[in-house]
Design an enzyme around this catalytic site. Structure first.
Site, PDB file in Angstrom:
ATOM      1  N   LYS A  73       0.806  -1.232   0.000  1.00  0.00           N
ATOM      2  CA  LYS A  73       0.000   0.000   0.000  1.00  0.00           C
ATOM      3  C   LYS A  73       0.837   1.280   0.000  1.00  0.00           C
ATOM      4  O   LYS A  73       0.387   2.312  -0.499  1.00  0.00           O
ATOM      5  CB  LYS A  73      -0.958   0.004   1.198  1.00  0.00           C
ATOM      6  CG  LYS A  73      -2.082  -0.999   1.065  1.00  0.00           C
ATOM      7  CD  LYS A  73      -3.065  -0.889   2.214  1.00  0.00           C
ATOM      8  CE  LYS A  73      -4.129  -1.963   2.105  1.00  0.00           C
ATOM      9  NZ  LYS A  73      -5.139  -1.883   3.166  1.00  0.00           N
ATOM     10  N   ASP A 109     -10.156   2.471   1.849  1.00  0.00           N
ATOM     11  CA  ASP A 109     -10.322   1.769   3.138  1.00  0.00           C
ATOM     12  C   ASP A 109     -11.138   2.629   4.111  1.00  0.00           C
ATOM     13  O   ASP A 109     -12.102   2.157   4.720  1.00  0.00           O
ATOM     14  CB  ASP A 109      -8.954   1.467   3.773  1.00  0.00           C
ATOM     15  CG  ASP A 109      -8.297   0.237   3.164  1.00  0.00           C
ATOM     16  OD1 ASP A 109      -9.016  -0.593   2.564  1.00  0.00           O
ATOM     17  OD2 ASP A 109      -7.061   0.104   3.289  1.00  0.00           O
TER      18      ASP A 109
HETATM   19  P1  NDP Z   1      -0.752  -2.559  10.168  1.00  0.00           P
HETATM   20  O1  NDP Z   1       0.250  -3.642  10.307  1.00  0.00           O
HETATM   21  O2  NDP Z   1      -0.440  -1.351   9.364  1.00  0.00           O
HETATM   22  O3  NDP Z   1      -1.145  -2.039  11.657  1.00  0.00           O
HETATM   23  C1  NDP Z   1      -1.472  -2.951  12.676  1.00  0.00           C
HETATM   24  C2  NDP Z   1      -1.968  -2.188  13.920  1.00  0.00           C
HETATM   25  O4  NDP Z   1      -2.384  -3.154  14.881  1.00  0.00           O
HETATM   26  C3  NDP Z   1      -0.888  -1.347  14.592  1.00  0.00           C
HETATM   27  O5  NDP Z   1      -1.477  -0.210  15.190  1.00  0.00           O
HETATM   28  C4  NDP Z   1      -0.352  -2.311  15.660  1.00  0.00           C
HETATM   29  O6  NDP Z   1       0.232  -1.645  16.761  1.00  0.00           O
HETATM   30  C5  NDP Z   1      -1.639  -2.961  16.098  1.00  0.00           C
HETATM   31  N1  NDP Z   1      -1.438  -4.262  16.728  1.00  0.00           N
HETATM   32  C6  NDP Z   1      -1.196  -5.445  16.114  1.00  0.00           C
HETATM   33  N2  NDP Z   1      -1.101  -6.418  17.037  1.00  0.00           N
HETATM   34  C7  NDP Z   1      -1.284  -5.833  18.246  1.00  0.00           C
HETATM   35  C8  NDP Z   1      -1.312  -6.318  19.583  1.00  0.00           C
HETATM   36  N3  NDP Z   1      -1.131  -7.614  19.873  1.00  0.00           N
HETATM   37  N4  NDP Z   1      -1.541  -5.444  20.590  1.00  0.00           N
HETATM   38  C9  NDP Z   1      -1.746  -4.120  20.332  1.00  0.00           C
HETATM   39  N5  NDP Z   1      -1.716  -3.600  19.074  1.00  0.00           N
HETATM   40  C10 NDP Z   1      -1.510  -4.451  18.054  1.00  0.00           C
HETATM   41  O7  NDP Z   1      -2.071  -3.280   9.639  1.00  0.00           O
HETATM   42  P2  NDP Z   1      -3.344  -2.602   8.923  1.00  0.00           P
HETATM   43  O8  NDP Z   1      -3.624  -1.313   9.597  1.00  0.00           O
HETATM   44  O9  NDP Z   1      -3.167  -2.628   7.456  1.00  0.00           O
HETATM   45  O10 NDP Z   1      -4.483  -3.653   9.273  1.00  0.00           O
HETATM   46  C11 NDP Z   1      -5.062  -3.672  10.572  1.00  0.00           C
HETATM   47  C12 NDP Z   1      -6.327  -4.500  10.514  1.00  0.00           C
HETATM   48  O11 NDP Z   1      -7.273  -3.874   9.629  1.00  0.00           O
HETATM   49  C13 NDP Z   1      -6.109  -5.924   9.972  1.00  0.00           C
HETATM   50  O12 NDP Z   1      -6.831  -6.792  10.807  1.00  0.00           O
HETATM   51  C14 NDP Z   1      -6.769  -5.889   8.603  1.00  0.00           C
HETATM   52  O13 NDP Z   1      -7.315  -7.128   8.250  1.00  0.00           O
HETATM   53  C15 NDP Z   1      -7.877  -4.872   8.831  1.00  0.00           C
HETATM   54  N6  NDP Z   1      -8.370  -4.261   7.597  1.00  0.00           N
HETATM   55  C16 NDP Z   1      -9.678  -4.425   7.306  1.00  0.00           C
HETATM   56  C17 NDP Z   1     -10.216  -3.888   6.168  1.00  0.00           C
HETATM   57  C18 NDP Z   1     -11.654  -4.096   5.880  1.00  0.00           C
HETATM   58  O14 NDP Z   1     -12.100  -3.703   4.795  1.00  0.00           O
HETATM   59  N7  NDP Z   1     -12.424  -4.662   6.809  1.00  0.00           N
HETATM   60  C19 NDP Z   1      -9.396  -3.107   5.216  1.00  0.00           C
HETATM   61  C20 NDP Z   1      -8.008  -2.948   5.639  1.00  0.00           C
HETATM   62  C21 NDP Z   1      -7.532  -3.533   6.779  1.00  0.00           C
HETATM   63  P3  NDP Z   1       1.808  -1.209  16.736  1.00  0.00           P
HETATM   64  O15 NDP Z   1       1.861   0.063  15.925  1.00  0.00           O
HETATM   65  O16 NDP Z   1       2.128  -1.030  18.163  1.00  0.00           O
HETATM   66  O17 NDP Z   1       2.544  -2.359  16.085  1.00  0.00           O
END
Ligand code: NDP
Length: 287
Positions: A73, A109
């Protein structure tokens, strides 16, 4: 004289890695069949090192557009001719549209989330106090669109302080909405004046589908709108929030509406929303 038939198809699709389990193609196949369009949506495995070649191939084969999913992305920006204002603000693109010989980057998104919230769940975010858990790509897109839609206040709660602060700073400097950042290092208590809570983290995504965000769940009160981005019709987090009287909004609607917006950008036609929703719900075993 009878015209020669044309077997040419218009091509769109998704580049990702890994991408095999991405269900978006099912939704597009159903929409194209419904409208009788000679279009095809291809789900294509593209490794990060091959993105430049894949984008060149896209131009060479006259694709009408492409979706980008993890991990492309941000990297795709280097291969585009133009960005929409929202995609430029987010610094991320999930939908590319071919306009003549130019490739334009858009991000649906956040708009998909917003449409699921307003049209699907009939919730108006204007003037509302919103808490967003997470600061990754999805959180960024959602936060920017909510800010542009007139949210009253946005609080970003994130595990990594640097990423969370960066998103709060982006909102504070580039949008009119009051913003705050709270580091997330233990059960988070949702402030009593919150109207909308969004889980925009990857918590709850398979294979850890039973995981729930670390919250003081007693702070989820009746009437709070609780949204989850996990693309599923239901999650343990939404079930727990629903049991406390919250109005829940699932991530399936966000996925449907970001696809609906892509369909409209690519074809210029109204999308058959119920057909797309049903196809996706079936892919998740929910219909
Ligand atoms: P990124 O990897 O960019 O971001 C992940 C986020 O989740 C970060 O803020 C990360 O925190 C946090 N995170 C992950 N694991 C943990 C944990 N165990 N505890 C606390 N924080 C956590 O991913 P995306 O933003 O691209 O995707 C996030 C979600 O959105 C996914 O589940 C994806 O499937 C969903 N999504 C859904 C869409 C839809 O149309 N329904 C479209 C796009 C995405 P940190 O910064 O601290 O690592």
């Amino acid at each position: 004289m009878v015209d020669a038939p044309s077997y040419l198809e218009e091509l769109v699709g998704v580049f990702g890695h890994p991408v095999a389990e991405n269900p978006t193609g099912v939704m597009f196949a159903a929409a194209f069949a419904e409208l009788g369009l000679p279009w095809r949506y291809l789900t294509l495995e593209v490794r990060p090192a091959d993105l430049a070649a894949a984008m060149a191939g896209l131009r060479a084969m006259n694709f009408r557009g492409i979706h980008l999913t993890i991990p492309h992305k941000v990297a795709v920006l280097a291969h585009l001719d133009e960005l929409s204002p929202a995609a430029a603000l987010m610094g991320a693109v999930n939908t590319v549209v071919r306009r003549g010989d130019r490739l334009v980057g858009e991000n649906t998104d956040g708009k998909g989330f917003l449409t699921a919230l307003t049209r699907g769940a009939q919730v108006d975010p204007r003037g509302r106090n919103i808490v967003i858990l997470g600061a990754g790509g999805a959180a960024r897109a959602i936060a920017v669109e909510l800010a542009l839609a007139g949210a009253g206040r946005i609080t970003v709660v994130n595990r990594s302080a640097a990423r969370g602060q960066e998103l709060a700073d982006l909102l504070a400097t580039r949008t009119p909405v009051p913003t705050g950042f709270v580091p997330w290092s233990g059960p988070y208590t949702v402030p009593a004046d919150t109207h909308i809570l969004v889980n925009a983290t990857a918590i709850g995504l398979p294979p850890r589908a039973d995981a729930r965000p670390d919250l003081d769940e007693a702070s989820i009160r009746p009437g709070l709108v609780v949204c989850d981005v996990i693309p599923a019709p239901d999650t343990p987090f939404l079930r727990a929030a629903g049991a406390r009287g919250a109005q829940v909004v699932d991530g399936l609607g966000m996925l449907v509406y970001q696809g609906v917006l892509g369909f409209q950008l690519w074809t210029g036609l109204e999308a058959p929303v119920p057909v797309m929703h049903l196809a996706l719900a079936r892919a998740f075993g929910a219909a």
